[in-house]
Structures are given as structure tokens and as C-alpha cells.
Design a protein around this motif. Structure first.
Motif: not given
Length: 253
Positions: A209-210, A230-237, A245-249, A153-161
């Protein structure tokens, strides 16, 4: 109905019996083939169909000669009219404001920060950028960047790269999981080493999580820490700008 006659005395008569089978409603001869009480009429092929086929064949020959076409085993031809959709499309692009030589040259000479400081540039570039996004990206990411099934979702500001202009430009240039050696690579590992119950528990943990309803003291939380953090960050945040991707937003819902 049958009309008795001697062979050859009645037009259309059966040469063996001398009889004609005539449909009592239309008066046409029949073929004699009976299908559950329905008998085929022995009528000539409609002349209009023959004309349609002839005209269609003629039009196809003319189109083949005038317009671009593929030739099996040979080079493609542009036809007698010399049409080239790629070249013609390129000629129309500047007229519609989708591409500007001045913008291309400015992008080559200046960095993103200098371009951002040009107050007049957005007014010239944004209409073209919006059109290019709709033509190239909207099919997967949504017309307004709201995302699609299985796509970020580009308009959410969640940039995978990475969301800075340089990182976005690199993603656009080399693509994701493409054949280019500089392409970004993202893979989701297989968790077949886990038992079925463990995978189901981990899936439930990730789905919660979300909504902030995940139990971080559960066995599933431990599995997440060992296999996913290791890939999705602590608690998927947050992801780590590696395609995870973040799994908590809200973007992951």
C-alpha cells in the motif's frame, strides 16, 4: 621438592610425614594439591584485600547513615543529611527554565487558541517543551519526532487520536492502554479465522500500500475491505482517529 625432617622440627612440616613441599621457583610452601602439574602455593590471604573489604564495609555503613535508603519492611529514610532527590530536582527545574509557574497558570486560565495567539509565549515555552519531549517522549518517538520501531511518527502529521491541541493534550493526560478509566484503548484483532494463505496475501497487500503497488482487484483487497477498512479507512489511506494508523503513507513504511 621435599625437605625431609622430623615432625615439628621444621616449620610447616606435615605432622604425619615430617616433610614440607616447597615450590622451587618461589620458595613458598605448597598445599600439595596437584592439578595437572600445577600445585597451589600455600600463601597467606593478601592483606590489601582485607583492608579493601574493611574500608568498603565502613563506607557502606557511613553512606547508609547519611544518604536516603530503603529499609525492608519499614519506611524509606532520607538519611542524616535529609536529602530528597525529588524535592531537589523540583527546585532546580525552574532555574533551568524547564517549568515556569507563569506558564502553568496561563495554561490553566486560557484555552489553546488564546495561548496560540500570544506571540511571546512560544519563545518562553518552546525550550521547555523541547526539553520535556526529549526527556519523556524521544525514547519511543525519536529525538526529532521521526518515530521508532512500532511507534507513531509525530513529525509526519499522522495523528492516531487527533492532531488538534485538545486531542493531543487528552492523549498525553490519560495515555494509551493504561490502567486509567479514561485511557485511550487500541487493539489489533487476531485474524486466526483466516487461512494461512489468506493472511500471507493480506500481509503482502498491506506492505504494498505505501508504494502504490497494491492490487485492489485481488482477493487480498477484498479481505482488507472486510477486515481492515473499518479501522484503517478505505484502501488504508487514513485511520479514523481511533488509534488505527494510515497504511498508505510514508509514516507506515
Amino acid at each position: 621438592m621435599r625437605s625431609p625432617a622430623k615432625p615439628r622440627e621444621l616449620p610447616g612440616a606435615d605432622p604425619h610425614t615430617g616433610n614440607r613441599l616447597i615450590d622451587p621457583v618461589t620458595g613458598h610452601d605448597t598445599t600439595g594439591h596437584d592439578r595437572g602439574g600445577i600445585t597451589d602455593l600455600n600463601t597467606p590471604f593478601p592483606r590489601i584485600i582485607l583492608w579493601v573489604l574493611a574500608v568498603s564495609f565502613f563506607c557502606s555503613v557511613v553512606a547508609r547513615a547519611l544518604l536516603p535508603a530503603r529499609q525492608p519492611g519499614l519506611d524509606d529514610t532520607r538519611g542524616m543529611l535529609g536529602l530528597d532527590s525529588g524535592r531537589n530536582g523540583g527546585l532546580r527545574v525552574p532555574r533551568h527554565g524547564l517549568r515556569s509557574r507563569s506558564l502553568d497558570e496561563a495554561s490553566c486560565r486560557a484555552g489553546f487558541h488564546r495561548l496560540a495567539s500570544d506571540a511571546a509565549l512560544p519563545g518562553r515555552a518552546m525550550p521547555a517543551a523541547d526539553r520535556l519531549f526529549r526527556d519523556t517522549c524521544a525514547a519511543c518517538h525519536g529525538s526529532e519526532g521521526q518515530g521508532g520501531s512500532g511507534f507513531p511518527v509525530p513529525n509526519a502529521g499522522c495523528w492516531l487520536w487527533g492532531g488538534d491541541p485538545e486531542s493531543i493534550a487528552e492523549t498525553l493526560t490519560w495515555g494509551l492502554n493504561s490502567m486509567h478509566p479514561d485511557s485511550r484503548i487500541a487493539e489489533m484483532p487476531v485474524f486466526d479465522r483466516m487461512e494461512r494463505g489468506e493472511r500471507q496475501g493480506l500481509a503482502g497487500f498491506v506492505a504494498a500500500l505505501p508504494w502504490g503497488q497494491a492490487d485492489h482487484r485481488s482477493l487480498a483487497a477484498t479481505l482488507f475491505e472486510e477486515s481492515c477498512e473499518s479501522c484503517h479507512g478505505p484502501r488504508g489511506e487514513r485511520g479514523l482517529m481511533n488509534g488505527a494508523p494510515s497504511l498508505a503513507d510514508g509514516a507506515s513504511r
